[in-house]
Design a protein around this motif. Sequence first.
Motif, short mmCIF file in Angstrom:
data_model
loop_
_atom_site.label_atom_id
_atom_site.label_comp_id
_atom_site.label_asym_id
_atom_site.label_seq_id
_atom_site.Cartn_x
_atom_site.Cartn_y
_atom_site.Cartn_z
N GLU A 128 50.02 68.02 33.83
CA GLU A 128 50.80 67.84 32.61
C GLU A 128 51.91 66.79 32.81
O GLU A 128 52.13 65.93 31.96
N GLY A 129 52.58 66.88 33.95
CA GLY A 129 53.67 65.96 34.23
C GLY A 129 53.20 64.52 34.35
O GLY A 129 53.87 63.60 33.86
N VAL A 130 52.03 64.33 34.96
CA VAL A 130 51.50 62.98 35.11
C VAL A 130 51.11 62.39 33.76
O VAL A 130 51.26 61.19 33.53
N MET A 131 50.62 63.22 32.84
CA MET A 131 50.36 62.73 31.48
C MET A 131 51.66 62.29 30.82
O MET A 131 51.72 61.24 30.18
N ASP A 132 52.71 63.09 30.95
CA ASP A 132 53.99 62.75 30.35
C ASP A 132 54.55 61.46 30.95
O ASP A 132 55.11 60.61 30.24
N ILE A 133 54.41 61.32 32.27
CA ILE A 133 54.91 60.11 32.94
C ILE A 133 54.19 58.88 32.42
O ILE A 133 54.81 57.86 32.10
N GLN A 134 52.87 58.98 32.29
CA GLN A 134 52.10 57.82 31.84
C GLN A 134 52.32 57.54 30.35
O GLN A 134 52.22 56.39 29.91
N ARG A 135 52.64 58.56 29.58
CA ARG A 135 53.06 58.32 28.20
C ARG A 135 54.33 57.47 28.19
O ARG A 135 54.47 56.54 27.39
N THR A 136 55.26 57.78 29.08
CA THR A 136 56.52 57.05 29.14
C THR A 136 56.33 55.64 29.68
O THR A 136 56.94 54.68 29.19
N ILE A 137 55.49 55.47 30.69
CA ILE A 137 55.20 54.13 31.19
C ILE A 137 54.58 53.28 30.08
O ILE A 137 54.90 52.11 29.93
N GLY A 138 53.66 53.89 29.33
CA GLY A 138 53.16 53.24 28.12
C GLY A 138 51.93 52.38 28.31
O GLY A 138 51.70 51.45 27.52
N ALA A 139 51.10 52.67 29.33
CA ALA A 139 49.88 51.88 29.53
C ALA A 139 48.88 52.14 28.41
O ALA A 139 48.90 53.20 27.76
N ASP A 140 48.00 51.17 28.17
CA ASP A 140 46.95 51.33 27.17
C ASP A 140 45.88 52.31 27.63
O ASP A 140 45.32 53.05 26.83
N ILE A 141 45.57 52.28 28.93
CA ILE A 141 44.59 53.19 29.52
C ILE A 141 45.28 53.95 30.64
O ILE A 141 45.88 53.34 31.53
N ILE A 142 45.22 55.28 30.58
CA ILE A 142 45.86 56.09 31.61
C ILE A 142 44.80 56.95 32.29
O ILE A 142 43.78 57.30 31.70
N GLY A 181 51.82 58.79 21.99
CA GLY A 181 52.48 57.68 22.66
C GLY A 181 53.87 57.45 22.10
O GLY A 181 54.16 57.81 20.95
N LYS A 182 54.73 56.84 22.90
CA LYS A 182 56.14 56.70 22.53
C LYS A 182 56.48 55.37 21.87
O LYS A 182 57.58 55.20 21.36
N TYR A 183 55.54 54.41 21.92
CA TYR A 183 55.95 53.05 21.54
C TYR A 183 55.15 52.46 20.39
O TYR A 183 55.14 51.25 20.18
N GLY A 184 54.44 53.32 19.64
CA GLY A 184 53.80 52.85 18.43
C GLY A 184 52.40 52.28 18.59
O GLY A 184 51.89 51.65 17.66
N TYR A 185 51.80 52.46 19.74
CA TYR A 185 50.41 52.03 19.93
C TYR A 185 49.64 53.13 20.63
O TYR A 185 50.21 54.03 21.25
N SER A 186 48.31 53.06 20.53
CA SER A 186 47.48 54.14 21.06
C SER A 186 47.24 54.00 22.56
O SER A 186 47.32 52.90 23.11
N GLN A 187 46.94 55.12 23.21
CA GLN A 187 46.59 55.17 24.62
C GLN A 187 45.27 55.92 24.77
O GLN A 187 44.95 56.79 23.96
N ALA A 188 44.51 55.58 25.80
CA ALA A 188 43.23 56.24 26.08
C ALA A 188 43.29 56.88 27.45
O ALA A 188 43.90 56.34 28.38
N LEU A 189 42.65 58.04 27.59
CA LEU A 189 42.63 58.77 28.86
C LEU A 189 41.24 58.70 29.49
O LEU A 189 40.24 59.02 28.84
#
Length: 376
Positions: A128-142, A181-189
């Motif tokens: 869970e924490g790693v998902m939150d961290i990558q949400r904050t980093i803001g990569a397109d693919i996590i 996501g925090k910055y207005g664009y989508s992310q993929a897992l």
Amino acid sequence: MKFSLEVNDPGSSARAGTITTDHGTIETPIFMPVGTAGSVKAVHQREIKEDINAQIILGNTYHLYLRPGLGILEQAGGLHKFNGWDRPILTDSGGYQVYSLSGTRKIKEEGVTFKSHIDGSKHVFTPEGVMDIQRTIGADIIMAFDECTPYPCEYGYARKSMEMTHRWLKRCCERFDSTEGKYGYSQALFPIVQGSTYKDLRKESAEFIAAQGREGNAIGGLSVGEPAEEMYEMTELVCSILPKDKPRYLMGVGTPANILEGIALGVDMFDCVMPTRNARNGMLFTTQGIINIRNKKWEDDFSPIDKELGGYVSTFYSRAYLRHLITSKEILGAQIASVHNLTFYLWLAREARRHIVAGDFASWKNEMVTKLMVRL
């Protein structure tokens, strides 16, 4: 994120496609330069974009979490704004870095406790924490949080680790799907297939990962010391199971020959520190083979580094000048060599795509693998 499969090579399992993200498109097969701490070592963003023409770069959750830290990244508006890169970014979950900290980490069902390599401070990574961290980093693919097993690895440990990785994946998916996501664009897992070099485990893991229905899938736990033949065997097996309509990412691979063989087996995405790490030590990958630029034979060779490759760096600077810089430990030497090697890797991916589209990839690949392994 969307993936469009465009062409299948008639003589192999190679394919050409396009990944579409909110930060731009990626033509596959693709090599992704590694920017571990938000920087591709010794290379400017302008060079990555204009000279190397990379379509996507990597960042690493473990390193970015420790430095500059999530607070700074969030204030900046995510990694894209922080480092000025406006094309797609993929972040590795930190699982491999935790694996490499074998002396200072403890793995439990809840997650991993580890000590920072910077100051020895104690930290915990959970799915869970790693998902939150990558949400904050803001990569397109996590990437999902997994355990990368060593090689060799006993069967019992490999199975236990794989099953825990699958349980962690479920937790990653639940957390990812319940957040935005925090910055207005989508992310993929992307989930990660594990199972060491055991066929039954790889098959079971690939089937489990495929059943999750995520936007793309990754193959982990390879290129950790196993013979190349075993890596190819596991890759071929996994690619035969993972969905054809989703991109496949072989993590941490590898040499130019590894990449071409991986493409032939159906892999779409690759990353590796080899082009930049080897560049800093004077190893150059060229269209004619491998050069150790430290060798005396290049001392008075005033020809371009690689005139066939094209690109400013590879055609402007001479081998003699680059040898002088590297042996003198000038910073410019590491910069030139890094840009050259990355230019070569991206050229190789584009050439592979061109031959897939032309329908003659298999024969071209066989010729190139032999050529690229020659030491000049």
